[in-house]
Design a protein around this motif. Sequence first.
Motif, short mmCIF file in Angstrom:
data_model
loop_
_atom_site.label_atom_id
_atom_site.label_comp_id
_atom_site.label_asym_id
_atom_site.label_seq_id
_atom_site.Cartn_x
_atom_site.Cartn_y
_atom_site.Cartn_z
N ILE A 215 5.19 13.33 -16.57
CA ILE A 215 5.41 14.77 -16.62
C ILE A 215 4.72 15.42 -15.43
O ILE A 215 3.71 14.90 -14.93
CB ILE A 215 4.89 15.37 -17.95
N VAL A 216 5.29 16.55 -14.98
CA VAL A 216 4.70 17.33 -13.89
C VAL A 216 4.18 18.63 -14.47
O VAL A 216 4.90 19.34 -15.18
CB VAL A 216 5.75 17.62 -12.80
N LEU A 217 2.93 18.96 -14.17
CA LEU A 217 2.35 20.26 -14.54
C LEU A 217 2.27 21.09 -13.27
O LEU A 217 1.52 20.75 -12.35
CB LEU A 217 0.96 20.08 -15.16
N THR A 224 6.24 27.13 -6.42
CA THR A 224 5.63 25.84 -6.76
C THR A 224 6.65 24.94 -7.46
O THR A 224 6.68 23.73 -7.24
CB THR A 224 4.40 26.04 -7.65
N VAL A 225 7.50 25.54 -8.30
CA VAL A 225 8.55 24.76 -8.97
C VAL A 225 9.56 24.26 -7.95
O VAL A 225 10.03 23.12 -8.01
CB VAL A 225 9.24 25.61 -10.06
N VAL A 239 9.35 19.00 -15.76
CA VAL A 239 8.40 19.91 -15.10
C VAL A 239 8.00 21.01 -16.09
O VAL A 239 8.84 21.80 -16.53
CB VAL A 239 9.00 20.53 -13.84
N LEU A 240 6.72 21.05 -16.43
CA LEU A 240 6.17 22.10 -17.29
C LEU A 240 5.39 23.05 -16.38
O LEU A 240 4.37 22.66 -15.80
CB LEU A 240 5.27 21.48 -18.36
N THR A 271 11.17 20.34 -25.24
CA THR A 271 12.61 20.56 -25.09
C THR A 271 12.89 20.76 -23.61
O THR A 271 12.21 21.53 -22.94
CB THR A 271 13.08 21.79 -25.89
N VAL A 272 13.91 20.07 -23.11
CA VAL A 272 14.20 20.06 -21.69
C VAL A 272 15.49 20.80 -21.39
O VAL A 272 16.49 20.65 -22.10
CB VAL A 272 14.31 18.61 -21.17
N SER A 273 15.45 21.63 -20.37
CA SER A 273 16.64 22.31 -19.85
C SER A 273 16.99 21.69 -18.51
O SER A 273 16.19 21.69 -17.58
CB SER A 273 16.38 23.81 -19.68
N LEU A 274 18.21 21.13 -18.42
CA LEU A 274 18.64 20.52 -17.16
C LEU A 274 19.24 21.58 -16.26
O LEU A 274 20.20 22.25 -16.65
CB LEU A 274 19.67 19.42 -17.42
#
Length: 480
Positions: A215-217, A224-225, A239-240, A271-274
């Motif tokens: 995981i990426v924080l 930054t994202v 990516v959180l 929960t992931v959003s692509l």
Amino acid sequence: MIRGLQVNLRSESEPDGGTDAGELQHALEVVFDAEAAHRRKSSIVAATGPRPKAHRMHTNCYVHSLLDKQDGIYTPRYAPNGEDVAQEHKADKDPSGYSVSLAQSRILTKKQISDMAFGIRELAKKLAHIRLRMDVRNVFVLTKAHDESLISKTREVTEWLLKKDKAYTVYVEETLKDNSAFDASTLVDVDPSYQKRLKYWTNELCHYKPETFDIVLALGGDGTVLYASWLFQRIVPPVLAFSLGSLGFLTKFDYGAFPDILTRAFKDGITVSLRLRFEATVMRKQQRGDKYKTRSLVEELIGDEGDDDHTHRPDGTHNILNDVVVDRGPNPTMSSLEIFGDDEHFTSVQADGICVATPTGSTAYNLAAGGSLCHPDNPVILLTAICAHTLSFRPIILPDTIVLRIGVPFDARTSSWASFDGRERVELCPGDYVTVSASRYPFPGVLPLDRKSKDWIDSISRTLNWNSRQRQKAFKEWKS
């Protein structure tokens, strides 16, 4: 365990005897076998064509292990016909021939790119309604290494993770190793075990071994994202993003509550959003013989000369999350640009530039240039002119199965400049062009579990004050 999201789409019927469901679904890369990937003239996809073989490529990325039931996504085998084969050309204007490193989305057939985009959308729907439980071991912490306030927060998160669980290994940017504000030596002195569990990432590690990280924080703002998207050009770990910037379209979590947020994410799942990404490739003109003294970009890309392998060569590919911008750069005059979609010449443009945006990037440069707001779940490409010379040029929304090409004509007075998510700015000389197509590598962003369904509407209302105005007063009828 999830180590980056990658999806393998099957292009054949299941073999006799069936296949274990665990082998059908991997993480979020759509893979086509290199031997059967055909390329067509002008670096575009063909209208129709046979499906190539796509043998299973085993990785450490198993989305299927997070799903109770996953039958996999596959398409039946298609038999080629004479017309299909006639439309295929093996050279993508690359005299060196095919290589695995150039196996880009732009060289897939129309059928392949449609199936790829459809498969990603189907998986995105499934992932949006389930909770993924992760066996977190390697945590990637990303921040602006030159911002003192963010460095202190990076240390705070790193120290918390190292104390939280001895199973966690934390990766921070290599430039922080000797940074006095991060003070890694003092941190390691607290517990000798931190010496082995505090590691440092480099750009090369992100590029060649993205499956290392669970995981990426991201600590910062939307930039930054976008930086995370730039670092992980292929497989992207979830990516959180914690909101520490100005706007926050892509940063969904409050940093002040990071201990509770991370505890819940690692324990209960995410929960992931692509998000759709684009793949953009710079194509450079090549020198030709004396008989080609007068050259036409339109003729070379969609005319009879489009079959010639030696007109252009690829020069760098980028996967982008926001937009590809082709503009006039430092030139005082407008850019002259030709726009192509698949095998058609769309239009000639004189403007300050052209912005090709993903649905995610609709709220960035696209919006400032007068383009439409677009929900990130839409499978579209947004094309918006920047200060066009004609008032009749309006923003246009195209399907994500189109391969766009934006080129500088040979008779243009000046060159243009291309940038990719605001990075990697390169000059496009007359005769050069950029291809833009849907990427096989989507961007997985982590959503808050308690407000995932209305997240996008909240973000535009909060950041843009969308449709915000003083409420109209009601009439008070006069009674005689």
